[in-house]
Design an enzyme around this catalytic site. Structure first.
Site, short mmCIF file in Angstrom:
data_model
loop_
_atom_site.label_atom_id
_atom_site.label_comp_id
_atom_site.label_asym_id
_atom_site.label_seq_id
_atom_site.Cartn_x
_atom_site.Cartn_y
_atom_site.Cartn_z
N SER A 70 6.53 -1.77 -18.08
CA SER A 70 6.11 -1.52 -16.46
C SER A 70 7.05 -0.48 -16.58
CB SER A 70 6.10 -1.95 -15.61
OG SER A 70 6.72 -2.82 -15.32
N LYS B 285 1.01 10.54 -12.25
CA LYS B 285 0.64 9.08 -12.31
C LYS B 285 -0.45 8.57 -11.77
CE LYS B 285 2.77 5.12 -12.05
NZ LYS B 285 1.39 3.88 -11.56
N ALA C 109 3.48 -1.49 -2.10
CA ALA C 109 4.49 -2.22 -1.60
C ALA C 109 4.58 -3.05 -1.23
CB ALA C 109 4.16 -1.15 -0.28
N GLU D 24 4.32 14.03 -15.04
CA GLU D 24 3.24 13.34 -15.24
C GLU D 24 2.61 13.08 -14.51
OE1 GLU D 24 2.96 11.74 -19.30
OE2 GLU D 24 4.38 12.68 -19.89
N CYS E 155 -9.45 -29.47 11.81
CA CYS E 155 -9.55 -27.75 11.68
C CYS E 155 -11.04 -27.01 11.11
CB CYS E 155 -8.23 -26.85 11.96
SG CYS E 155 -8.73 -25.47 12.45
ZN LIG Z 1 -8.06 -24.53 14.75
#
Ligand SMILES: [Zn+2]
Length: 712
Positions: free
Chosen positions: A106, A141, A58, A139, A462
């Site tokens: 698709s 899926k 989604a 049908e 970091c």
């Molecule tokens: Zn950090």
């Protein structure tokens, strides 16, 4: 179990994403399309090649629809590699390519009764049927892996995965190991050549057994049956596939040498006669009321089925009508997939942890009391960002509603009504959980607007970001170092063997450090030799991979290639980036002039190369490498240095061939017409790009005129 793996942080969304597509400025649209293309490409790779998706279908659909909406408003900004032009993803390099006789397309999705009604109305309108009811098949899926099996004279000659829809992966030998796939067709009436299409899947019980065995053996388990089926089929060694209890349902066909049925229902009956399994749940229905009844019926049956389904596929039954309805872009007009809504459950939110992404973006992750939803036990879920938590007033201790839509990362929708609440509102931390404890800043975009994403400002200082950077650096699309997976990398990082990219290459030549590896458990002489060989093999690297590996925000593979072709050498690229970082107007303009480089990339590159630690890290890395120049474009051809746009359909070559040919001859190929365009090559069906070209007074050639010009 991947359920223990926290989700990767979501990328920073441009603030313009809150606006309707038609309210965007052109610059915002270009920025968003750049970011969306990278994002969707990365999701495609994780889904189709790694079998480890990180967003729900989604969420993926939301991104894809956004991309399409912007492209509809700004057709001249449509990228050559636009996500809207792709179905699925490129095949993995380990398999040979197979071009499908007829592309594997698709289906469009419908998520509501209204959308199903629109589908039915559209079909009737197109066929001018008035009030006449249309006969459909409904049908199940199957949630598996699409496959195409080519039979010649009734014998299976080739089997391929869907791949990007046009070219798939050759896994013929693996298909031969699946019992549901006949090696010779039974009965009679089959066309001389036919591509049978269907879904490879694993049943619930087989999936559970497979995972239990993997867990017992200490191997990686699969998140869901679909990924397990895909992983089992796409093995280089067919014996592994043979050991997996894969199943196959046939439901359609591609190329056929002769028609063999009048209706979908009849065709399914023929497939069954020829020895294929077809879904016994398939129904013949009439009109909209029939479609809605079938959906309700499948919803009821779903929990009792022994395999996963994620919706119902409606198809117009009459094949002559299917033919008349034809296709719109990449999907048939005569079929649609009605998807089931996500499954929900309630559970207790135990804690909220912060996860730090490669670029410092912070994602709050919910730690939950384990709960079974949508076929898996869930312990973690994304909370998206601080604003979402505040808006929904999600508190630690709450009983929350959890949603999972046939996917991997479930989301917390909010506190469940009428349940006891956590004692106090959640105070979003102001500092990064890293040992540096750096203050979190709201992320800003190119235009200076604040986004909902909070970010650690520590960058390379970091440790969380540093490790994410390193993971990106060794990833398959970047340096792709054999023998150095994420796990080893994290271990090396923690033992301070590798702190930055250059360290990887230093390690390969550092006898003392290699000796220390020998003392580690599971690190034998062979693995060390392989590791060193893997690293040395990448000491020579293509310029575009080098650029991609740097991990500059918004610089995905395509942009990295564009930069490589634009600057040709690492020296030129780095010199230019230093100037861009200093906001040298000429250097910025030169960068801006490259195809599909917009404000987002310019800002990201400037920020990256303005940071001293990044410059130092890049310089150290360059010192370890032999970076190959990108191929210089030719300068002595009729089209050298010109910017060319191909539009409409081409008759003598594919779009990819045309592009490759033009680039070989030194031209730049762009996906959009602008003032910078020199030539537009227009085939039948050319639309808005041709119009723009006329408005800008740009020369337009037919395909034949183009071929004459380049002397082909
Ligand atoms: Zn950090």
């Amino acid at each position: 179990m991947p359920a223990d793996t926290p989700p990767p942080s979501s990328p920073a969304l441009p603030p313009s994403r809150g606006k309707g597509a038609s309210d965007l400025t052109e610059a915002e649209a270009l920025d968003e399309l750049t970011v969306l293309a990278d994002e969707l490409a990365a999701h495609d790779i994780r889904y189709y090649q790694d079998e480890a998706p990180t967003v729900s279908d989604a969420e993926y659909d939301v991104l894809k629809r956004r991309n399409e909406a912007i492209e509809a408003v700004f057709p001249h900004l449509v990228r050559d590699n636009s996500p809207s032009m792709r179905v699925g993803a490129a095949r993995a390099e380990k398999f040979s390519p197979v071009e499908h006789g007829v592309p594997m397309l698709s289906l469009d999705n419908a998520f509501s009764d209204e959308e199903a009604a629109e589908f039915d109305a559209r079909v009737r309108r197109f066929l001018k049927l008035g009030e006449e009811e249309v006969a459909y098949t409904a049908e199940p899926k199957i949630d598996g892996l699409s496959a195409s099996l080519r039979y010649e004279d009734g014998r299976l000659v080739q089997g391929a995965t869907r791949g990007d829809g046009r070219v798939g992966e050759d896994v013929t030998e693996n298909f031969r190991t699946i019992n549901d796939i006949p090696s010779r067709l039974k009965g009679f009436g089959w066309p001389e050549v036919i591509e049978i299409r269907g879904e490879v899947y694993l049943g619930h019980a087989d999936f559970a057994a497979l995972n239990a065995a993997a867990e017992a053996a200490g191997q990686k388990t699969y998140v869901n049956a679909r990924n397990a089926a895909s992983g089992s089929l796409r093995q280089l060694d067919a014996r592994i596939t043979a050991a997996r209890p894969l199943r196959f349902f046939a439901y359609t066909w591609g190329l056929i040498s002769a028609p063999f049925a009048q209706t979908q229902g009849e065709a399914l009956a023929m497939l069954a006669e020829w020895g294929f399994k077809t879904t016994p749940q398939t129904q013949a229905v009439k009109g909209l009321s029939g479609l809605l009844r079938a959906y309700a019926d499948f919803s009821k049956q779903r929990p009792k089925l022994t395999f996963d389904i994620d919706g119902v596929v409606y198809k117009v039954d009459r094949l002559d009508w299917q033919q008349r309805l034809g296709f719109v872009s990449r999907s048939p007009r005569w079929a649609i997939a009605r998807k089931f809504p996500a499954e929900q459950a309630t559970t207790v939110l135990r804690a909220i942890d912060l996860q730090v992404g490669r670029t410092g973006a912070i994602t709050p992750v919910a730690r939950l009391e384990p709960v079974f939803v949508g076929g898996v036990t869930v312990e973690n879920a994304t909370l998206h960002n601080a604003d979402e938590i505040a808006r929904k007033d999600i508190r630690v201790g709450d009983t929350v509603i959890l949603q999972r839509a046939g996917d991997v990362i479930p989301q917390v929708l909010g506190p469940a009504p009428d349940t006891p609440r956590g004692p106090e509102p959640y105070a979003f931390p102001t500092h990064c959980p890293c040992p540096l404890h750096t203050p979190l800043a709201r992320e800003t975009t190119a235009s200076g607007a604040e986004t909902v994403v909070r970010r650690c400002t520590g960058e390379f200082a970091c440790p969380f970001q540093r490790i994410e950077h390193l993971k990106h650096f060794v990833s398959r699309r970047a340096f792709d170092i054999e023998g150095l997976g994420e796990k080893q990398l994290v271990a090396f990082y923690e033992e301070e063997l590798v702190r930055e990219p250059a360290d990887i290459f230093r390690l390969a030549r550092d006898e003392a450090k290699l000796a220390s590896l020998r003392e580690r458990e599971g690190y034998g002489e062979v693995s060390i030799r392989n590791l060193v060989a893997g690293i040395e093999a990448r000491r020579t690297i293509a310029l575009d991979r080098f650029i991609y590996g740097l991990g500059i925000r918004h610089v995905g593979e395509t942009t990295a290639m564009t930069l490589a072709r634009g600057y040709l050498t690492a020296e030129a690229f780095l010199a230019a980036m230093d100037k861009v970082a200093d906001r040298d107007p000429e250097a910025v303009e030169e960068l801006d002039a490259l195809d599909q480089v917009g404000a987002a990339v310019i800002e990201a590159a400037a920020a990256y190369f303005a940071a001293d630690h990044n410059r130092r890290i890049v310089a150290a890395l360059v010192g370890e490498l032999d970076i190959q120049d990108a191929l210089a474009p030719k300068t002595d051809t009729a089209v050298a240095g010109k910017t060319v746009v191909f539009t409409g359909s081409l008759e003598h070559m594919t779009r990819d061939e045309a592009k490759a040919q033009a680039e070989r001859l030194g031209a730049k190929v762009s996906g959009s017409v602008s003032k910078k365009t020199d030539l537009v090559v227009a085939g039948p069906g050319a639309g808005s790009k041709l119009k723009t070209a006329a408005e800008l007074g740009i020369q337009v050639l037919t395909e034949d005129e183009w071929l004459a010009l380049v002397g082909a």
